[in-house]
Design an enzyme around this catalytic site. Structure first.
Site, PDB file in Angstrom:
ATOM      1  N   GLU A  65       0.792  -1.176   0.117  1.00  0.00           N
ATOM      2  CA  GLU A  65       0.011  -0.041  -0.023  1.00  0.00           C
ATOM      3  C   GLU A  65       0.836   1.383   0.109  1.00  0.00           C
ATOM      4  O   GLU A  65       0.312   2.227  -0.494  1.00  0.00           O
ATOM      5  CB  GLU A  65      -0.935  -0.194   1.295  1.00  0.00           C
ATOM      6  CG  GLU A  65      -2.093  -0.933   0.924  1.00  0.00           C
ATOM      7  CD  GLU A  65      -1.660  -2.372   1.584  1.00  0.00           C
ATOM      8  OE1 GLU A  65      -0.444  -2.720   1.713  1.00  0.00           O
ATOM      9  OE2 GLU A  65      -2.529  -3.466   1.673  1.00  0.00           O
ATOM     10  N   PHE A 124     -11.059  -6.982  14.493  1.00  0.00           N
ATOM     11  CA  PHE A 124     -10.134  -7.728  13.659  1.00  0.00           C
ATOM     12  C   PHE A 124      -9.599  -6.580  12.500  1.00  0.00           C
ATOM     13  O   PHE A 124     -10.413  -5.905  12.056  1.00  0.00           O
ATOM     14  CB  PHE A 124     -10.566  -8.696  12.664  1.00  0.00           C
ATOM     15  CG  PHE A 124      -9.710  -9.380  12.139  1.00  0.00           C
ATOM     16  CD1 PHE A 124      -8.355  -9.832  12.423  1.00  0.00           C
ATOM     17  CD2 PHE A 124      -9.940  -9.373  10.652  1.00  0.00           C
ATOM     18  CE1 PHE A 124      -7.676 -10.318  11.378  1.00  0.00           C
ATOM     19  CE2 PHE A 124      -9.034  -9.795   9.734  1.00  0.00           C
ATOM     20  CZ  PHE A 124      -7.728 -10.391  10.036  1.00  0.00           C
ATOM     21  N   GLN A 125      -8.516  -6.157  12.393  1.00  0.00           N
ATOM     22  CA  GLN A 125      -7.802  -5.332  11.650  1.00  0.00           C
ATOM     23  C   GLN A 125      -8.470  -3.785  11.806  1.00  0.00           C
ATOM     24  O   GLN A 125      -8.505  -3.044  10.857  1.00  0.00           O
ATOM     25  CB  GLN A 125      -8.025  -5.651  10.077  1.00  0.00           C
ATOM     26  CG  GLN A 125      -7.123  -7.057   9.749  1.00  0.00           C
ATOM     27  CD  GLN A 125      -6.873  -7.095   8.367  1.00  0.00           C
ATOM     28  OE1 GLN A 125      -7.947  -7.100   7.702  1.00  0.00           O
ATOM     29  NE2 GLN A 125      -5.836  -7.850   7.867  1.00  0.00           N
ATOM     30  N   LYS A 132     -17.362  -0.462   6.982  1.00  0.00           N
ATOM     31  CA  LYS A 132     -18.004  -1.536   6.219  1.00  0.00           C
ATOM     32  C   LYS A 132     -19.463  -1.257   6.042  1.00  0.00           C
ATOM     33  O   LYS A 132     -19.851  -1.460   4.961  1.00  0.00           O
ATOM     34  CB  LYS A 132     -17.396  -2.790   6.966  1.00  0.00           C
ATOM     35  CG  LYS A 132     -17.608  -3.819   5.839  1.00  0.00           C
ATOM     36  CD  LYS A 132     -17.067  -5.065   5.967  1.00  0.00           C
ATOM     37  CE  LYS A 132     -16.898  -6.088   4.913  1.00  0.00           C
ATOM     38  NZ  LYS A 132     -16.393  -7.489   5.410  1.00  0.00           N
ATOM     39  N   MET A 158      24.564   8.280   0.451  1.00  0.00           N
ATOM     40  CA  MET A 158      24.430   9.703   0.984  1.00  0.00           C
ATOM     41  C   MET A 158      24.634   9.717   2.539  1.00  0.00           C
ATOM     42  O   MET A 158      25.388  10.516   3.034  1.00  0.00           O
ATOM     43  CB  MET A 158      22.957  10.377   0.758  1.00  0.00           C
ATOM     44  CG  MET A 158      22.910  11.567   1.617  1.00  0.00           C
ATOM     45  SD  MET A 158      23.895  12.784   0.769  1.00  0.00           S
ATOM     46  CE  MET A 158      23.258  13.266  -0.713  1.00  0.00           C
TER      47      MET A 158
HETATM   48  C1  LIG Z   1      19.069  14.233   0.302  1.00  0.00           C
HETATM   49  C2  LIG Z   1      18.226  15.349   0.074  1.00  0.00           C
HETATM   50  C3  LIG Z   1      18.796  16.567   0.027  1.00  0.00           C
HETATM   51  C4  LIG Z   1      18.183  17.931  -0.150  1.00  0.00           C
HETATM   52  N1  LIG Z   1      19.038  18.996  -0.721  1.00  0.00           N
HETATM   53  C5  LIG Z   1      18.505  20.115  -1.143  1.00  0.00           C
HETATM   54  C6  LIG Z   1      19.185  21.280  -1.807  1.00  0.00           C
HETATM   55  O1  LIG Z   1      20.363  21.250  -1.775  1.00  0.00           O
HETATM   56  N2  LIG Z   1      18.356  22.568  -2.255  1.00  0.00           N
HETATM   57  C7  LIG Z   1      17.004  22.267  -1.972  1.00  0.00           C
HETATM   58  O2  LIG Z   1      16.409  23.365  -2.489  1.00  0.00           O
HETATM   59  N3  LIG Z   1      16.416  21.411  -1.554  1.00  0.00           N
HETATM   60  C8  LIG Z   1      17.094  20.116  -1.244  1.00  0.00           C
HETATM   61  N4  LIG Z   1      16.189  19.104  -0.741  1.00  0.00           N
HETATM   62  C9  LIG Z   1      14.924  19.175  -0.747  1.00  0.00           C
HETATM   63  C10 LIG Z   1      14.311  20.095   0.618  1.00  0.00           C
HETATM   64  O3  LIG Z   1      14.223  19.206   1.680  1.00  0.00           O
HETATM   65  C11 LIG Z   1      12.903  20.705   0.145  1.00  0.00           C
HETATM   66  O4  LIG Z   1      11.979  19.684   0.175  1.00  0.00           O
HETATM   67  C12 LIG Z   1      12.667  21.722  -0.720  1.00  0.00           C
HETATM   68  O5  LIG Z   1      13.837  22.684  -0.518  1.00  0.00           O
HETATM   69  C13 LIG Z   1      11.380  22.309  -0.480  1.00  0.00           C
HETATM   70  O6  LIG Z   1      11.440  23.052  -1.807  1.00  0.00           O
HETATM   71  P1  LIG Z   1      10.104  24.325  -1.979  1.00  0.00           P
HETATM   72  O7  LIG Z   1      10.212  25.039  -0.637  1.00  0.00           O
HETATM   73  O8  LIG Z   1      10.137  24.960  -3.197  1.00  0.00           O
HETATM   74  O9  LIG Z   1       8.820  23.447  -1.904  1.00  0.00           O
HETATM   75  P2  LIG Z   1       7.844  22.562  -1.102  1.00  0.00           P
HETATM   76  O10 LIG Z   1       8.373  22.136   0.237  1.00  0.00           O
HETATM   77  O11 LIG Z   1       6.790  21.911  -1.831  1.00  0.00           O
HETATM   78  O12 LIG Z   1       6.707  24.130  -0.517  1.00  0.00           O
HETATM   79  C14 LIG Z   1       6.045  24.527  -1.719  1.00  0.00           C
HETATM   80  C15 LIG Z   1       5.730  25.885  -0.887  1.00  0.00           C
HETATM   81  O13 LIG Z   1       4.692  26.556  -2.196  1.00  0.00           O
HETATM   82  C16 LIG Z   1       3.525  27.177  -1.639  1.00  0.00           C
HETATM   83  N5  LIG Z   1       2.785  26.879  -2.593  1.00  0.00           N
HETATM   84  C17 LIG Z   1       1.946  25.936  -3.005  1.00  0.00           C
HETATM   85  N6  LIG Z   1       1.154  26.338  -3.872  1.00  0.00           N
HETATM   86  C18 LIG Z   1       1.243  27.451  -4.091  1.00  0.00           C
HETATM   87  C19 LIG Z   1       0.737  28.345  -5.020  1.00  0.00           C
HETATM   88  N7  LIG Z   1      -0.473  27.940  -5.872  1.00  0.00           N
HETATM   89  N8  LIG Z   1       0.905  29.761  -5.060  1.00  0.00           N
HETATM   90  C20 LIG Z   1       1.895  30.135  -4.210  1.00  0.00           C
HETATM   91  N9  LIG Z   1       2.635  29.503  -3.298  1.00  0.00           N
HETATM   92  C21 LIG Z   1       2.074  28.052  -3.304  1.00  0.00           C
HETATM   93  C22 LIG Z   1       3.402  26.126  -0.356  1.00  0.00           C
HETATM   94  O14 LIG Z   1       2.418  26.851   0.581  1.00  0.00           O
HETATM   95  C23 LIG Z   1       4.746  26.266   0.122  1.00  0.00           C
HETATM   96  O15 LIG Z   1       5.102  26.910   1.029  1.00  0.00           O
HETATM   97  C24 LIG Z   1      16.959  17.859  -0.405  1.00  0.00           C
HETATM   98  C25 LIG Z   1      16.048  16.955  -0.317  1.00  0.00           C
HETATM   99  C26 LIG Z   1      16.894  15.813   0.222  1.00  0.00           C
HETATM  100  C27 LIG Z   1      15.891  14.460   0.473  1.00  0.00           C
HETATM  101  C1  LIG Z   2      13.045   5.346   4.141  1.00  0.00           C
HETATM  102  C2  LIG Z   2      14.134   6.080   4.363  1.00  0.00           C
HETATM  103  N1  LIG Z   2      15.177   5.326   5.318  1.00  0.00           N
HETATM  104  C3  LIG Z   2      16.369   6.134   5.737  1.00  0.00           C
HETATM  105  C4  LIG Z   2      16.377   7.359   4.912  1.00  0.00           C
HETATM  106  C5  LIG Z   2      17.906   8.005   5.360  1.00  0.00           C
HETATM  107  N2  LIG Z   2      18.722   7.740   4.074  1.00  0.00           N
HETATM  108  C6  LIG Z   2      18.897   9.096   3.353  1.00  0.00           C
HETATM  109  S1  LIG Z   2      19.726   8.819   1.798  1.00  0.00           S
HETATM  110  C7  LIG Z   2      20.104   7.276   2.342  1.00  0.00           C
HETATM  111  C8  LIG Z   2      20.997   6.465   1.425  1.00  0.00           C
HETATM  112  C9  LIG Z   2      20.411   6.051   0.187  1.00  0.00           C
HETATM  113  O1  LIG Z   2      21.151   4.936  -0.429  1.00  0.00           O
HETATM  114  P1  LIG Z   2      20.898   4.743  -2.060  1.00  0.00           P
HETATM  115  O2  LIG Z   2      19.334   4.262  -2.077  1.00  0.00           O
HETATM  116  O3  LIG Z   2      21.681   3.481  -2.102  1.00  0.00           O
HETATM  117  O4  LIG Z   2      21.437   5.989  -2.982  1.00  0.00           O
HETATM  118  P2  LIG Z   2      22.777   6.382  -2.713  1.00  0.00           P
HETATM  119  O5  LIG Z   2      22.661   7.651  -1.665  1.00  0.00           O
HETATM  120  O6  LIG Z   2      23.830   5.715  -2.824  1.00  0.00           O
HETATM  121  O7  LIG Z   2      22.756   7.200  -4.178  1.00  0.00           O
HETATM  122  C10 LIG Z   2      19.428   6.813   3.586  1.00  0.00           C
HETATM  123  C11 LIG Z   2      19.527   5.539   4.290  1.00  0.00           C
HETATM  124  C12 LIG Z   2      15.837   7.758   4.017  1.00  0.00           C
HETATM  125  N3  LIG Z   2      15.929   8.770   3.433  1.00  0.00           N
HETATM  126  N4  LIG Z   2      14.497   7.248   3.868  1.00  0.00           N
END
Ligand SMILES: Cc1cc2nc3c(=O)[nH]c(=O)nc-3n(C[C@H](O)[C@H](O)[C@H](O)COP(=O)(O)OP(=O)(O)OC[C@H]3O[C@@H](n4cnc5c(N)ncnc54)[C@H](O)[C@@H]3O)c2cc1C
Ligand SMILES: Cc1ncc(C[n+]2csc(CCOP(=O)(O)OP(=O)(O)O)c2C)c(N)n1
Ligand SMILES: [Mg+2]
Length: 573
Positions: A51, A113-114, A163, A475
């Protein structure tokens, strides 16, 4: 007289009336009445393998199309398996509706159940949720839920239907008018005074930057952002989720900001005198140390959700509203600007890094993720919809695949959910059957939801899957390398032979070890009818540069050592 329907029939009839054509789900006892009625309605049901997959598929469907994605599950374990996908959609403002079966209303509270209190469980991770225990409420609730999911700031909505409410009958009443909910105000507008203050700041700014976020895409404001940027000569930086909101190849595009953003973007933000934050929420991955974030800049924030104002970063002017609507009013008041001094300064910041050409670097005998992703970009002409998982490969995708189109990068940003890519790509492909859809996943995350390969086989879906196989939870290994003295606890990762795995599912597998084989393999995958799983055996201890350590100032980046075999990032052609 209105037609008599069971609650089960009303579920599908309401979805059909809402324009839903595809749902993602998994049956079980408490939702079985609804499943029994499904056969009589023109809805494609995609049987998932877990799911969580259903929720990511609905999410991928929503992100690719802009329409609400729908996922279905039974009570208890079916519903709790959805939790990660719901939280993923919540953090990234993605509109999905999840419908779960619930035990009979008379036994609620008896540990039947569930039985799980799924409205309780999902209360903090849904935009709104409902427990429906009367058949009369089924159709109006679905209508309302679809409206809540897509309106204002989009988000996930859950409807838990007992249900007995599915089994009982009632007259179908359908009121297609817009829903009015007391206290729900997705239509708030900024005042004239706020517009005036924003206009003064923009017209007076010498070193402005537009920070384009996910809201640009959600609002469909790409054209308006571009128009404003060009008219006033303002460079545009993007968040990870804002990628595609402004063409990567536009001369005013700076690239991604933040933890793994381009060094010059972060430096420019720190030196800017005005930040124009468009539909972004100043995530900590974006700001680094908030106390020293863009210290010289005034800040104008446009967001549809006023609770984002001054949450992480204090701003000077806050304009509430849909970005496109706000820009329609704002842009005519903005003067044409000559900001060449500022643009030249940024060009200098880019320096040499920006013009080195990754494709022409000599083949060192090693395969790097950067090359793989850059080749996929070149061979797909930058036109693919790429769905990434979470980790190093996700950041390399953002750096080396240049997106010019909105909704062409689908990725879990806020929750950073490993296992997202494969199911979300299935949803994206069903939303856009004509699009070329690629998964870019890590060897770790792919293993979290790879059972959905069976869904691909059963539904005869064609996508291409690039596994960036570095033998590590890369990462996390990178953090251990930088901040835990290279003590690689629980990050080396054994994987199955992914190409053989693909064959078990009746799909096509490939293994690629050398750089010279990347191009022919990608071409072969694109020409293949079946879904192809490509196992790219890349350099194991490669690192994503630049990197702002968590909590550090934005311009205190760790840079790639100059002796490293490939460039940090590149404006490659
Ligand atoms: C491993 C990893 C590394 C990351 N590194 C980076 C990085 O280096 N740089 C980076 O930028 N991010 C990075 N991120 C992502 C980061 O965590 C955030 O998800 C991201 O920065 C959020 O972008 P956002 O604020 O544009 O979008 P969202 O979090 O989706 O926010 C959207 C915003 O827009 C507003 N909004 C929605 N609809 C409208 C509309 N119609 N009009 C006006 N406003 C609206 C919402 O209210 C909200 O405030 C990383 C994520 C991971 C998993
Ligand atoms: C469900 C979940 N568990 C743990 C993490 C923490 N986490 C962030 S990146 C990462 C490693 C990802 O490894 P892989 O999928 O091999 O990608 P790579 O970084 O090697 O490109 C982990 C464990 C996460 N983001 N999501
Ligand atoms: Mg890995």
């Amino acid at each position: 007289m209105a037609a008599i329907r069971t609650g089960a029939q009303l579920v599908w009839e309401s979805l059909v009336r809402e324009g839903v054509k595809t749902v993602f789900g998994y049956p079980g006892g408490a939702i079985l009445p609804a499943y029994d009625a499904l056969l009589d309605y023109p809805i494609r049901h995609v049987l998932v393998r877990h799911e969580q997959g259903a929720t990511h598929m609905a999410d991928g469907y929503a992100r690719a199309s802009g329409d609400v994605g729908v996922a279905i599950a039974t009570s208890g374990p079916g519903a709790t398996n959805m939790v990660t996908g719901i939280a993923t959609a919540m953090l990234d403002s993605s509109p999905i509706v999840c419908i779960t079966g619930q035990v009979g209303s008379k036994v609620i509270g008896t540990d039947a159940f569930q039985e799980t209190d799924v409205t309780g469980v999902t209360l903090p991770i849904t935009k709104h949720n409902y427990l429906v225990s009367h058949v009369e409420d089924v159709a109006p609730t679905i209508h309302e839920a679809m409206y809540v999911a897509r309106s204002g700031r989009p988000g996930p909505v859950l409807i838990d239907i007992t249900k007995d409410a599915q089994q009982a009958s009632t007259e179908m009443e359908w009121d297609p008018k817009d829903v009015k909910l007391p206290g729900y105000r997705p239509d708030l507008r900024a005042s004239k005074e706020e517009y005036r203050r924003a206009v003064d700041l923009i017209n007076g700014a010498k070193r402005p930057i537009i920070l384009a976020g996910h809201g640009v895409l959600l609002s469909g404001a790409m054209g308006l952002v571009r128009q404003l940027a060009e008219q006033a000569n303002i460079p545009v930086a993007m968040t990870l989720l804002g990628i595609g909101g402004f063409p990567a190849q536009h001369p005013l595009n700076l690239g991604m900001m933040g933890m793994h953003g381009e060094a010059w973007v972060n430096q420019a933000i720190q030196e800017a005198d005005l930040l124009l934050a468009f539909g972004m929420r100043f995530d900590d991955r974006v700001t680094g140390n908030v106390k020293n974030y863009a210290p010289n800049a005034r800040k104008v924030h446009i967001d549809i959700d006023p609770s984002e104002f001054n949450k992480n970063v204090s701003v000077d002017v806050a304009l509430t509203g849909d970005l496109a609507a706000v820009l329609e009013e704002l842009s005519p008041l903005i003067n044409a600007g000559d900001r060449n001094v500022w643009l030249d300064t940024i060009k200098e910041m880019k320096g040499e890094v920006a013009v080195r050409d990754i494709q022409n670097l000599p083949d060192s005998g090693h395969l790097y993720a950067a090359h793989v992703i850059n080749d996929i970009w070149r061979l797909t002409n930058g036109k693919a919809v790429v769905v990434t998982d979470v980790g190093q490969h996700q950041m390399w995708e953002a750096q080396y695949y240049h997106h010019d189109e909105p909704r062409s990068l689908i990725t879990s940003g806020g929750l950073g959910t490993m296992g997202f890519a494969l199911p979300a790509a299935i949803g994206a492909k069903l939303a856009k059957p004509d699009a070329e859809v690629w998964v870019v996943a890590g060897d770790g995350g792919f293993q979290m939801t790879m059972a959905e390969l069976a869904t691909i086989a059963q539904e005869k879906i064609k996508i291409n899957i690039a596994i960036i196989n570095n033998g590590y939870l890369g990462m996390v290994r990178q953090w251990q390398e930088f901040f835990y003295e290279r003590r690689y606890a629980a990050t080396p990762l054994l994987s199955p032979d992914f190409s053989k795995l693909a064959e078990c599912f009746g799909l096509k597998g490939m293994q690629v070890d050398a750089r010279k084989d990347v191009v022919p393999s990608v071409e072969a995958a694109r020409a293949e009818e079946k879904t192809v799983v490509m196992d790219f055996r890349v350099e194991q201890e490669d690192t994503v540069y630049p990197m702002v350590p968590a909590g550090a100032d934005l311009d205190k980046m760790i840079r790639r050592p100059s002796s490293a075999p490939i460039v940090e990032t590149a404006d490659d052609k």
